[in-house]
Scaffold this motif. Structure first.
Motif, PDB file in Angstrom:
ATOM      1  N   CYS A   1       0.854  -1.186   0.000  1.00 31.10           N
ATOM      2  CA  CYS A   1       0.000   0.000   0.000  1.00 31.10           C
ATOM      3  C   CYS A   1       0.890   1.237   0.000  1.00 31.10           C
ATOM      4  CB  CYS A   1      -0.916  -0.003   1.227  1.00 31.10           C
ATOM      5  SG  CYS A   1      -2.088   1.371   1.288  1.00 31.10           S
ATOM      6  N   GLU A   2       0.720   2.120  -0.982  1.00 28.61           N
ATOM      7  CA  GLU A   2       1.545   3.328  -1.070  1.00 28.61           C
ATOM      8  C   GLU A   2       3.040   2.988  -1.008  1.00 28.61           C
ATOM      9  OE1 GLU A   2       0.768   6.422  -1.673  1.00 28.61           O
ATOM     10  OE2 GLU A   2      -1.417   6.329  -1.542  1.00 28.61           O
ATOM     11  N   SER A   3       3.427   1.950  -1.749  1.00 26.20           N
ATOM     12  CA  SER A   3       4.817   1.483  -1.833  1.00 26.20           C
ATOM     13  C   SER A   3       5.338   0.853  -0.540  1.00 26.20           C
ATOM     14  CB  SER A   3       5.757   2.625  -2.255  1.00 26.20           C
ATOM     15  OG  SER A   3       5.389   3.151  -3.519  1.00 26.20           O
ATOM     16  N   CYS A   4       4.476   0.700   0.478  1.00 27.91           N
ATOM     17  CA  CYS A   4       4.882   0.112   1.759  1.00 27.91           C
ATOM     18  C   CYS A   4       4.335  -1.311   1.866  1.00 27.91           C
ATOM     19  CB  CYS A   4       4.356   0.938   2.932  1.00 27.91           C
ATOM     20  SG  CYS A   4       4.929   2.638   2.951  1.00 27.91           S
ATOM     21  N   THR A   5       5.172  -2.241   2.270  1.00 31.49           N
ATOM     22  CA  THR A   5       4.729  -3.618   2.474  1.00 31.49           C
ATOM     23  C   THR A   5       3.991  -3.714   3.804  1.00 31.49           C
ATOM     24  OG1 THR A   5       6.559  -4.538   1.190  1.00 31.49           O
ATOM     25  CG2 THR A   5       5.468  -6.006   2.754  1.00 31.49           C
ATOM     26  N   VAL A   6       2.711  -4.085   3.735  1.00 39.44           N
ATOM     27  CA  VAL A   6       1.898  -4.190   4.945  1.00 39.44           C
ATOM     28  C   VAL A   6       1.677  -5.644   5.358  1.00 39.44           C
ATOM     29  CG1 VAL A   6       0.777  -1.966   4.607  1.00 39.44           C
ATOM     30  CG2 VAL A   6      -0.246  -4.016   3.601  1.00 39.44           C
ATOM     31  N   CYS A   7       2.033  -6.590   4.491  1.00 40.37           N
ATOM     32  CA  CYS A   7       1.941  -7.995   4.847  1.00 40.37           C
ATOM     33  C   CYS A   7       2.808  -8.803   3.886  1.00 40.37           C
ATOM     34  CB  CYS A   7       0.488  -8.488   4.773  1.00 40.37           C
ATOM     35  SG  CYS A   7       0.276 -10.221   5.261  1.00 40.37           S
ATOM     36  N   VAL A   8       3.498  -9.803   4.420  1.00 38.77           N
ATOM     37  CA  VAL A   8       4.263 -10.753   3.614  1.00 38.77           C
ATOM     38  C   VAL A   8       3.581 -12.113   3.765  1.00 38.77           C
ATOM     39  CG1 VAL A   8       6.476 -11.918   3.290  1.00 38.77           C
ATOM     40  CG2 VAL A   8       6.422  -9.485   3.904  1.00 38.77           C
ATOM     41  N   ALA A   9       3.174 -12.691   2.637  1.00 38.87           N
ATOM     42  CA  ALA A   9       2.452 -13.963   2.667  1.00 38.87           C
ATOM     43  C   ALA A   9       3.240 -15.029   1.918  1.00 38.87           C
ATOM     44  CB  ALA A   9       1.068 -13.804   2.045  1.00 38.87           C
ATOM     45  N   THR A  10       3.549 -16.123   2.613  1.00 36.93           N
ATOM     46  CA  THR A  10       4.222 -17.268   2.015  1.00 36.93           C
ATOM     47  C   THR A  10       3.253 -18.437   2.057  1.00 36.93           C
ATOM     48  OG1 THR A  10       6.316 -16.455   2.920  1.00 36.93           O
ATOM     49  CG2 THR A  10       6.293 -18.698   2.070  1.00 36.93           C
ATOM     50  N   SER A  11       3.048 -19.094   0.922  1.00 34.95           N
ATOM     51  CA  SER A  11       1.996 -20.105   0.872  1.00 34.95           C
ATOM     52  C   SER A  11       2.417 -21.324   0.068  1.00 34.95           C
ATOM     53  CB  SER A  11       0.714 -19.508   0.271  1.00 34.95           C
ATOM     54  OG  SER A  11       0.969 -18.979  -1.016  1.00 34.95           O
ATOM     55  N   THR A  12       1.734 -22.415   0.351  1.00 35.54           N
ATOM     56  CA  THR A  12       1.816 -23.630  -0.451  1.00 35.54           C
ATOM     57  C   THR A  12       0.404 -23.953  -0.917  1.00 35.54           C
ATOM     58  OG1 THR A  12       3.693 -24.484   0.818  1.00 35.54           O
ATOM     59  CG2 THR A  12       2.450 -26.058  -0.506  1.00 35.54           C
ATOM     60  N   VAL A  13       0.230 -24.037  -2.231  1.00 32.24           N
ATOM     61  CA  VAL A  13      -1.089 -24.247  -2.821  1.00 32.24           C
ATOM     62  C   VAL A  13      -1.116 -25.609  -3.501  1.00 32.24           C
ATOM     63  CG1 VAL A  13      -2.756 -23.390  -4.514  1.00 32.24           C
ATOM     64  CG2 VAL A  13      -1.401 -21.764  -3.173  1.00 32.24           C
TER      65      VAL A  13
END
Length: 204
Positions: free
Chosen positions: A81-93
């Motif tokens: 958001c606005e060039s700022c990382t607000v969440c890092v999500a690592t996933s296995t699908v």
């Protein structure tokens, strides 16, 4: 299970257990998000939330996805958001349906939007919640699973600074200003003026 979502004709109850004692109401909303975190963060900040793909490693797609021939993908995305990382999500699908394979791998819909395109509410299991201090900032993280027929995702999400849920737009603008200052300083340090070379109308 750390989250129990129950309802009747007259009431709804979302119970989160084993979460930190100092968890705020807004944080509990984010911890209970069921594939709609991007939408909730956009509502909170009042701005678009973009998905930035960091990596995606997919198993071979030799035949259409099925129960006998599942396709798996490990991936990391940043919610920005606005060039700022607000969440890092690592996933296995894990994908066992041609329709889910098409939406997720060919049309490139993120996990949450894939469920929306399928018009399904996934089964939600909250597996773990923890907090820790990293570089002077308080992280909030959760591990959870989203499941529907043909599509299962196990996800670790890290919110890098819990202050964003307290200070909201002020936090976002300060982070954006710090990023702008860092980028300007880095650019100046990387290409000293005396090394700049003019080529046409561009400076390289």
């Amino acid at each position: 299970m750390l989250a129990n979502d129950s309802y009747s004709a007259a009431s709804t109850n979302v119970e989160l257990t084993c979460v930190p004692d100092d968890t705020t109401g807004l944080e509990r909303i984010m911890l209970a998000a069921q594939g709609d975190l991007q939408r909730l963060l956009s509502s909170f900040f009042g701005r678009p939330i973009f998905i930035e793909l960091i990596y995606a490693h997919c198993s071979p797609r030799l035949t259409p996805a099925s129960s006998d021939n599942p396709i798996t993908q490990s991936r990391e995305v940043h919610l920005v958001c606005e060039s700022c990382t607000v969440c890092v999500a690592t996933s296995t699908v894990t994908i066992t349906s041609p329709q889910c394979e098409r939406l997720f791998l060919d049309e490139k819909f993120p996990i949450g939007q894939t469920f929306r395109r399928l018009n399904r509410t996934p089964k939600f299991s909250l597996l773990n919640v923890e907090t820790q201090a990293i570089d002077g900032k308080r992280e909030l993280r959760r591990t959870y699973k989203l499941e529907t027929e043909g599509f299962v995702a196990e996800i670790l999400e890290v919110f890098p600074d819990r202050d964003m849920f307290v200070r909201g737009e002020t936090w976002l603008m300060e982070r954006r200003a710090n990023l702008d200052t860092t980028c300007t300083t880095t650019a100046t340090d990387t290409i000293p003026e005396w090394l700049s070379v003019c080529k046409g109308n561009a400076v390289h």
